[in-house]
Write an enzyme that holds these catalytic residues in place. Structure first.
Site, PDB file in Angstrom:
ATOM      1  N   HIS A  60       0.821  -1.204   0.000  1.00 49.41           N
ATOM      2  CA  HIS A  60       0.000   0.000   0.000  1.00 49.41           C
ATOM      3  C   HIS A  60       0.855   1.253   0.000  1.00 49.41           C
ATOM      4  O   HIS A  60       0.510   2.246  -0.618  1.00 49.41           O
ATOM      5  CB  HIS A  60      -0.948  -0.006   1.199  1.00 49.41           C
ATOM      6  CG  HIS A  60      -2.242  -0.685   0.864  1.00 49.41           C
ATOM      7  ND1 HIS A  60      -3.149  -1.069   1.800  1.00 49.41           N
ATOM      8  CD2 HIS A  60      -2.768  -1.022  -0.331  1.00 49.41           C
ATOM      9  CE1 HIS A  60      -4.178  -1.631   1.199  1.00 49.41           C
ATOM     10  NE2 HIS A  60      -3.962  -1.618  -0.083  1.00 49.41           N
ATOM     11  N   ARG A 118     -11.547  -5.158 -13.379  1.00 53.52           N
ATOM     12  CA  ARG A 118     -11.581  -6.266 -12.408  1.00 53.52           C
ATOM     13  C   ARG A 118     -12.518  -5.849 -11.278  1.00 53.52           C
ATOM     14  O   ARG A 118     -12.380  -4.751 -10.743  1.00 53.52           O
ATOM     15  CB  ARG A 118     -10.194  -6.512 -11.831  1.00 53.52           C
ATOM     16  CG  ARG A 118      -9.175  -7.075 -12.817  1.00 53.52           C
ATOM     17  CD  ARG A 118      -7.870  -7.349 -12.090  1.00 53.52           C
ATOM     18  NE  ARG A 118      -6.929  -8.109 -12.887  1.00 53.52           N
ATOM     19  CZ  ARG A 118      -5.904  -7.566 -13.551  1.00 53.52           C
ATOM     20  NH1 ARG A 118      -5.697  -6.264 -13.505  1.00 53.52           N
ATOM     21  NH2 ARG A 118      -5.090  -8.326 -14.253  1.00 53.52           N
ATOM     22  N   ARG A 143     -15.475  -7.404 -15.977  1.00 46.78           N
ATOM     23  CA  ARG A 143     -15.281  -8.843 -15.782  1.00 46.78           C
ATOM     24  C   ARG A 143     -15.963  -9.274 -14.495  1.00 46.78           C
ATOM     25  O   ARG A 143     -15.786  -8.649 -13.453  1.00 46.78           O
ATOM     26  CB  ARG A 143     -13.790  -9.165 -15.698  1.00 46.78           C
ATOM     27  CG  ARG A 143     -13.559 -10.659 -15.525  1.00 46.78           C
ATOM     28  CD  ARG A 143     -12.106 -10.991 -15.422  1.00 46.78           C
ATOM     29  NE  ARG A 143     -11.562 -10.617 -14.127  1.00 46.78           N
ATOM     30  CZ  ARG A 143     -10.283 -10.786 -13.798  1.00 46.78           C
ATOM     31  NH1 ARG A 143      -9.443 -11.279 -14.686  1.00 46.78           N
ATOM     32  NH2 ARG A 143      -9.855 -10.450 -12.598  1.00 46.78           N
ATOM     33  N   ASN A 192      -1.722 -13.578 -18.210  1.00 45.24           N
ATOM     34  CA  ASN A 192      -1.137 -13.874 -16.889  1.00 45.24           C
ATOM     35  C   ASN A 192      -1.426 -15.320 -16.493  1.00 45.24           C
ATOM     36  O   ASN A 192      -0.538 -16.062 -16.095  1.00 45.24           O
ATOM     37  CB  ASN A 192      -1.724 -12.952 -15.805  1.00 45.24           C
ATOM     38  CG  ASN A 192      -1.519 -11.492 -16.130  1.00 45.24           C
ATOM     39  OD1 ASN A 192      -0.661 -11.152 -16.936  1.00 45.24           O
ATOM     40  ND2 ASN A 192      -2.312 -10.629 -15.520  1.00 45.24           N
ATOM     41  N   ASP A 193      -2.695 -15.684 -16.618  1.00 41.61           N
ATOM     42  CA  ASP A 193      -3.058 -17.061 -16.266  1.00 41.61           C
ATOM     43  C   ASP A 193      -2.727 -18.037 -17.392  1.00 41.61           C
ATOM     44  O   ASP A 193      -2.286 -19.155 -17.145  1.00 41.61           O
ATOM     45  CB  ASP A 193      -4.557 -17.142 -15.938  1.00 41.61           C
ATOM     46  CG  ASP A 193      -4.824 -16.733 -14.500  1.00 41.61           C
ATOM     47  OD1 ASP A 193      -4.064 -17.167 -13.620  1.00 41.61           O
ATOM     48  OD2 ASP A 193      -5.773 -15.967 -14.260  1.00 41.61           O
ATOM     49  N   ARG A 244       2.370 -18.215 -11.211  1.00 42.35           N
ATOM     50  CA  ARG A 244       2.734 -16.833 -11.519  1.00 42.35           C
ATOM     51  C   ARG A 244       3.174 -16.045 -10.290  1.00 42.35           C
ATOM     52  O   ARG A 244       3.737 -14.972 -10.412  1.00 42.35           O
ATOM     53  CB  ARG A 244       1.571 -16.114 -12.227  1.00 42.35           C
ATOM     54  CG  ARG A 244       0.348 -15.915 -11.393  1.00 42.35           C
ATOM     55  CD  ARG A 244      -0.858 -15.520 -12.240  1.00 42.35           C
ATOM     56  NE  ARG A 244      -1.251 -14.126 -12.051  1.00 42.35           N
ATOM     57  CZ  ARG A 244      -2.414 -13.617 -12.430  1.00 42.35           C
ATOM     58  NH1 ARG A 244      -3.310 -14.373 -13.068  1.00 42.35           N
ATOM     59  NH2 ARG A 244      -2.704 -12.363 -12.238  1.00 42.35           N
TER      60      ARG A 244
HETATM   61  C1  PEP Z   1      -4.958 -12.645 -16.740  1.00 43.52           C
HETATM   62  O1  PEP Z   1      -5.018 -13.756 -16.212  1.00 43.52           O
HETATM   63  O2  PEP Z   1      -4.156 -12.348 -17.656  1.00 43.52           O
HETATM   64  C2  PEP Z   1      -5.851 -11.567 -16.292  1.00 43.52           C
HETATM   65  C3  PEP Z   1      -5.893 -10.417 -16.927  1.00 43.52           C
HETATM   66  O3  PEP Z   1      -6.592 -11.798 -15.169  1.00 43.52           O
HETATM   67  P1  PEP Z   1      -6.017 -11.682 -13.670  1.00 43.52           P
HETATM   68  O4  PEP Z   1      -4.638 -11.078 -13.769  1.00 43.52           O
HETATM   69  O5  PEP Z   1      -6.977 -10.825 -12.940  1.00 43.52           O
HETATM   70  O6  PEP Z   1      -6.017 -13.104 -13.237  1.00 43.52           O
HETATM   71 MG    MG Z   2      -6.665 -14.245 -14.934  1.00 39.21          MG
END
Ligand code: PEP
Ligand code: MG
Length: 577
Positions: free
Chosen positions: A188, A295, A331, A452-453, A463
């Site tokens: 933070h 998000r 989302r 990312n996922d 990750r």
């Molecule tokens: C992702 O997985 O790339 C993504 C944008 O979702 P998050 O980072 O919220 O899992």
């Molecule tokens: Mg994701």
């Protein structure tokens, strides 16, 4: 002269006199009490909590906004969290110990739980709960939390760490630059410093020990350097660097209103990812083509009760109205996995492969329907799109769409307005979904790749696990082939492809995405201007031939090296940093 390096988080350069601040550990008095004293201790606790609350309220009234306000509000919620306070009271009553000791015990217990989380963001929250505990204890002793750090002239502040409450309480106009021995990008205090626009370097390890009060110090928040007792040459080099940086920033800013179109004419939408309403001004100011990923988990985190339909509706509506006529892709909640919410029973053995995101929503229809209704109602006030996370197969997608229809049907019956043409999409972040892109696109209007996922599942590399961070390779040949498959299938069906994972914000990766054919890039607001410039400086055909070459390579080392060289031929260091 000493130069210490760390992570740069507040861009810019500052020079001034050092002020050192290191925390003395708070010594908590531990006393056993007699039964007859319980009432008095409970009274002391109540008064300390009230004083802490009043101080936070005063700071809130003190022109807080954006991210700082959100953090302050989370602290207010924590101080008032009935479970937290009830646990402290219970300890006083049952173990017959004084209020300060009980507060310390309960706070440490929560910190231990948070520290065990896989999610870095959660581990960072330990600082906040520690801060609240410390504030209550200090108030029990009748001290104000900020009494020990007062700035009455402009200084470079070099601290071991800063608690959010300390940063809230400081006169920020007297902080020219900031250096923290500790920190963490997701902390933070790092978020607050970024929002304050103060040149800041964190994780310097030693700066507060190496410098002394009154030393001449330069904070280089561009390179991430703290220069203590700088010599003439160092001052000159830093000044030159700063001028180059200012010229570069001015050039980026001048491009804010221009379309991101490659030299040979392909328009790429450059959109922002946001996760709190506080980030909206950044997204608005930096010339973004809308919000590619909103998000929504923040509504559900750091609180003890679920958000109501009305609260969510008002939040979505505000974003839609402010971003209109540009679109906002909302989302639905991606809880579970690394985004754990207390009270929802989401702790499990292997959470990232477990009960998360859409899987959670399909089991908790009432929570999901509430969110769907809120999003649908808000869609009447702007240009909304809805997107589902972690879809892995068609059965799951159909079930999700059925619930969306249920929510629509109920609103229709109630005569409540929503956008009847609301576009519906899914994230592509599970390899099985990537491989059936064509089947998925028979049911939805658009897709957005969550790299990312998708990378973590494709390479089987967590990750958030630092130990194997070197294996997290966005340019892995397997990842590139999978991305190409998704883009080719979608384009074959006449659909656009967006990417909303971190790859989109990294210049080296974004050019590869463009070369693969990706049509929209969505990223943290800080990267928008840079990516606009990059897209305008390249030809699609050149990016395509780079990708053709990459697809013949057999390792990440080779693909990364090839992209580095390609970028170096075209851009200076400031642009691709
Ligand atoms: C992702 O997985 O790339 C993504 C944008 O979702 P998050 O980072 O919220 O899992
Ligand atoms: Mg994701």
């Amino acid at each position: 002269m000493r130069i210490l390096t760390g992570l740069a988080i507040g861009e810019g350069i500052a020079r001034g006199k050092a002020k050192i601040y290191r925390h003395a550990p708070l010594v908590v008095e531990r006393k056993r009490i007699a039964k007859a004293q319980v009432k008095r201790e409970l009274g002391l606790l109540d008064r300390a909590v009230q004083r802490a609350l009043a101080a936070l309220e005063r700071q809130k009234a003190d022109q807080m906004e954006g991210e700082a306000l959100a953090i302050l509000e989370s602290h207010l919620l924590m101080v008032q969290d009935p479970t937290y306070i009830a646990s402290i009271r219970k300890l006083i009553e049952e173990r017959l110990i004084n209020a300060a000791w009980a507060t310390e015990e309960v706070t440490e217990e929560i910190i231990r739980t948070l520290e065990a989380s896989d999610d870095e963001a959660f581990r960072q929250r330990t600082v906040d709960i520690g801060d609240i505990g410390r504030t209550i204890v200090e108030n029990l002793y009748g001290k104000s939390a900020q009494s020990s750090l007062v700035l009455d002239e402009p200084v470079i502040l070099l601290a071991d760490t800063l608690l959010p409450s300390e940063l809230f309480g400081l006169d920020r106009s007297n902080i020219l630059g900031l250096s923290l021995d500790g920190g963490g990008l997701a902390s933070h205090v790092a978020i607050l410093a970024r929002g304050l626009d103060i040149p800041t370097v964190i994780e310097t390890q030693l700066a507060s020990h190496v410098a002394e009060d009154g030393d001449d110090v330069i904070i280089d928040g561009i390179r991430g350097e703290v220069i203590i007792r700088a010599d003439h040459q160092a001052v000159r080099t830093v000044t030159e660097r700063y001028e180059a940086y200012l010229a570069h920033e001015a050039e980026l800013l001048a491009g804010a209103g221009m379309e991101a179109r490659t030299g040979d004419g392909k328009r790429i939408l450059i959109q922002s990812n946001i996760q709190t309403l506080g980030e909206l001004p950044f997204a608005e100011a930096e010339g973004s083509d809308g919000i590619g990923l909103f998000r929504t988990e923040f509504f559900f985190m750091e609180r003890s009760a679920l958000p109501s339909e009305e609260e969510q509706f008002l939040g979505y509506k505000e974003v839609l109205e402010r971003v209109a006529p540009r679109s906002v892709t909302i989302r639905t909640i991606d809880l579970g996995g690394d985004k754990v919410v207390s009270g929802l029973n989401l702790e499990e053995e292997n959470p990232v492969l477990g009960f998360r995101a859409i899987r959670f929503c399909l089991e908790h229809e009432e929570i999901f329907l509430t969110q769907l209704r809120a999003i649908l109602r808000a869609s009447a006030f702007g240009n909304a799109k809805i997107m589902f996370p972690m879809i892995s197969g068609i059965g799951e997608l159909k079930e999700t769409l059925r619930l969306l229809e249920t929510a629509k049907g109920r609103l229709k019956e109630e005569g409540v307005d929503f956008d009847p043409d609301l576009q519906v999409g899914t994230m592509i972040e599970v390899p099985s979904a990537a491989l059936i892109t064509d089947l998925i696109l028979r049911h939805v209007d658009f897709i957005s790749i969550g790299t990312n996922d998708l990378i973590q599942y494709t390479i089987a590399v967590d990750r958030n696990n630092r130990k194997i961070a070197h294996l997290y390779q966005p340019l892995h040949p397997g990842v590139l082939r999978l991305l190409k498959h998704v883009v080719d299938r979608a384009h074959g069906m006449g659909k656009c492809v967006a990417v909303c994972g971190e790859m989109a914000s990294d210049p080296h990766h974004a050019v590869v995405l463009v070369g693969l054919g990706v049509d929209e890039l969505s990223m943290g607001p800080h990267a928008l201007l840079k990516l606009r410039k990059i897209i305008r400086s390249i030809d699609l055909s050149a990016a395509q031939s780079l990708v053709d070459d990459l697809l013949t390579m057999d390792s990440s080392e080779k693909t990364e090296q090839a992209v580095r060289e390609w970028m170096h031929e075209r851009f200076d260091d400031l642009t691709i940093r």
